[in-house]
Design an enzyme around this catalytic site. Structure first.
Site, PDB file in Angstrom:
ATOM      1  N   LYS A  30       0.834  -1.210   0.000  1.00 44.73           N
ATOM      2  CA  LYS A  30       0.000   0.000   0.000  1.00 44.73           C
ATOM      3  C   LYS A  30       0.865   1.256   0.000  1.00 44.73           C
ATOM      4  O   LYS A  30       0.650   2.184  -0.772  1.00 44.73           O
ATOM      5  CB  LYS A  30      -0.929   0.013   1.236  1.00 44.73           C
ATOM      6  CG  LYS A  30      -1.841  -1.199   1.339  1.00 44.73           C
ATOM      7  CD  LYS A  30      -2.771  -1.132   2.551  1.00 44.73           C
ATOM      8  CE  LYS A  30      -2.071  -1.137   3.893  1.00 44.73           C
ATOM      9  NZ  LYS A  30      -1.364  -2.403   4.208  1.00 44.73           N
ATOM     10  N   ARG A  35      12.027  -5.572   5.607  1.00 42.75           N
ATOM     11  CA  ARG A  35      11.881  -4.141   5.268  1.00 42.75           C
ATOM     12  C   ARG A  35      12.699  -3.249   6.199  1.00 42.75           C
ATOM     13  O   ARG A  35      12.740  -3.452   7.401  1.00 42.75           O
ATOM     14  CB  ARG A  35      10.399  -3.785   5.381  1.00 42.75           C
ATOM     15  CG  ARG A  35      10.110  -2.308   5.227  1.00 42.75           C
ATOM     16  CD  ARG A  35       8.641  -2.040   5.123  1.00 42.75           C
ATOM     17  NE  ARG A  35       7.868  -2.507   6.264  1.00 42.75           N
ATOM     18  CZ  ARG A  35       6.555  -2.398   6.354  1.00 42.75           C
ATOM     19  NH1 ARG A  35       5.867  -1.867   5.352  1.00 42.75           N
ATOM     20  NH2 ARG A  35       5.922  -2.821   7.421  1.00 42.75           N
ATOM     21  N   ARG A  55      11.021  -0.904  11.619  1.00 42.59           N
ATOM     22  CA  ARG A  55       9.862  -0.639  12.461  1.00 42.59           C
ATOM     23  C   ARG A  55       9.783  -1.653  13.596  1.00 42.59           C
ATOM     24  O   ARG A  55      10.072  -2.823  13.416  1.00 42.59           O
ATOM     25  CB  ARG A  55       8.583  -0.711  11.617  1.00 42.59           C
ATOM     26  CG  ARG A  55       8.307   0.564  10.877  1.00 42.59           C
ATOM     27  CD  ARG A  55       7.214   0.460   9.857  1.00 42.59           C
ATOM     28  NE  ARG A  55       6.012  -0.247  10.266  1.00 42.59           N
ATOM     29  CZ  ARG A  55       4.932  -0.366   9.490  1.00 42.59           C
ATOM     30  NH1 ARG A  55       4.920   0.189   8.277  1.00 42.59           N
ATOM     31  NH2 ARG A  55       3.879  -1.024   9.904  1.00 42.59           N
ATOM     32  N   ARG A 106      -9.885   0.953   8.255  1.00 38.17           N
ATOM     33  CA  ARG A 106      -9.540  -0.405   8.668  1.00 38.17           C
ATOM     34  C   ARG A 106     -10.684  -1.081   9.398  1.00 38.17           C
ATOM     35  O   ARG A 106     -10.556  -2.246   9.770  1.00 38.17           O
ATOM     36  CB  ARG A 106      -8.344  -0.343   9.627  1.00 38.17           C
ATOM     37  CG  ARG A 106      -7.005  -0.631   8.982  1.00 38.17           C
ATOM     38  CD  ARG A 106      -5.956  -0.380  10.043  1.00 38.17           C
ATOM     39  NE  ARG A 106      -4.790  -1.183   9.902  1.00 38.17           N
ATOM     40  CZ  ARG A 106      -3.664  -0.763   9.316  1.00 38.17           C
ATOM     41  NH1 ARG A 106      -3.600   0.424   8.763  1.00 38.17           N
ATOM     42  NH2 ARG A 106      -2.616  -1.549   9.273  1.00 38.17           N
ATOM     43  N   ARG A 140      -0.862  -8.990  13.206  1.00 40.33           N
ATOM     44  CA  ARG A 140      -1.431  -7.949  12.330  1.00 40.33           C
ATOM     45  C   ARG A 140      -2.269  -8.581  11.214  1.00 40.33           C
ATOM     46  O   ARG A 140      -3.306  -8.052  10.824  1.00 40.33           O
ATOM     47  CB  ARG A 140      -0.305  -7.081  11.742  1.00 40.33           C
ATOM     48  CG  ARG A 140       0.291  -6.126  12.791  1.00 40.33           C
ATOM     49  CD  ARG A 140       1.678  -5.643  12.430  1.00 40.33           C
ATOM     50  NE  ARG A 140       1.762  -4.918  11.193  1.00 40.33           N
ATOM     51  CZ  ARG A 140       2.919  -4.649  10.568  1.00 40.33           C
ATOM     52  NH1 ARG A 140       4.068  -5.050  11.090  1.00 40.33           N
ATOM     53  NH2 ARG A 140       2.915  -3.965   9.442  1.00 40.33           N
TER      54      ARG A 140
END
Ligand code: AP5
Length: 219
Positions: free
Chosen positions: A13, A127, A161, A88, A172
């Site tokens: 996204k 990431r 993160r 969400r 998640r």
């Protein structure tokens, strides 16, 4: 034009939202980025949100809706927004419709990025980003041209993160399945939902989104 990018954590996204900003002169509204900015600034909201985010749960609808409402009201958002990470929940989706309707606007398209769960975990676990300019990288898929040096700003320190670990990612994903995926039928019923195969390369995903926007939104 007002767009929503929907999809599980790691679906791409944020990657695609940044590209849409340049192509269509939109403002990217990422609730995850806004919350991380609050955490970094050490605000009361950030301190409360950090625990929830680190656990992979959702921050309360009221907090998120207020945050997005303020940004949609800014002059910069007049030309349109690409929403990444919002809505969400059903309550957030309905609040968004009300906010836009109050300004005589509406959602033009909702793009769902579909990616296999195993690929999501691999994408998120690898990431990282430049600590100075935020440019995104990946251990396997997107290395800097010179090892340890940011392609964009030349920075030499990088961050990961706190919620990007395999265990939190599983939580998640469970939250996505139970609270976010159920809003897909809401947009399907309005004929706004379009599905894109997010397993393709980033450039191919961008081309697929361009094609959808060209064919479904009047110039
Ligand atoms: P948020 O920041 O929104 O995280 P997320 O939805 O989990 O999504 P990500 O940012 O992890 O992934 P992405 O889909 O943007 O993928 P990306 O492009 O980076 O939310 C974080 C937390 O904040 C939530 O858990 C919650 O606590 C809270 N929160 C936020 N919004 C909220 C809301 N509305 N309500 C309540 N709470 C909220 O790509 C991932 C990686 O894959 C990158 O390394 C990228 O380079 C790579 N990649 C991207 N596309 C491809 C591709 N096509 N092929 C190969 N690799 C790719």
């Amino acid at each position: 034009m007002n767009l929503i990018l929907l999809g599980p954590p790691g679906a791409g996204k944020g990657t695609q939202a940044k590209r849409l900003v340049d192509r269509y002169s939109l403002v990217q509204l990422s609730t995850g980025d806004m919350l991380r900015a609050e955490v970094a600034a050490g605000t009361a909201l950030g301190r409360a949100a950090k625990q929830i985010m680190d656990a992979g749960k959702l921050v309360s609808d009221g907090t998120i809706i207020d945050m997005i409402g303020a940004r949609i009201a800014e002059p910069a958002a007049r030309n349109g927004v690409v929403l990444d990470g919002f809505p969400r929940t059903q309550a957030q989706a309905q609040a968004l419709d009300a906010m836009l309707a109050a300004r005589g606007k509406k959602i033009d398209a909702v793009i769902e990025l579909a990616v296999d769960e195993d690929a999501l975990v691999e994408r998120i676990a690898g990431r990282y980003a430049c600590a100075r300019c935020g440019a995104g990288y990946h251990d396997l898929f997107q290395l800097p041209r010179v090892q340890g040096v940011c392609d964009v700003c030349g920075g030499a320190s990088f961050t990961r993160r706190a919620d990007d670990n395999a265990e939190t990612v599983r939580d998640r994903l469970a939250v996505y399945r139970s609270q976010t995926a159920p809003i897909l039928p809401y947009y399907e019923a309005q004929h706004l939902l379009r599905r894109v195969d997010g397993m393709q390369s980033p450039d191919t995903v961008t081309a697929a989104i361009d094609h959808i926007l060209a064919s479904s939104i009047p110039a």
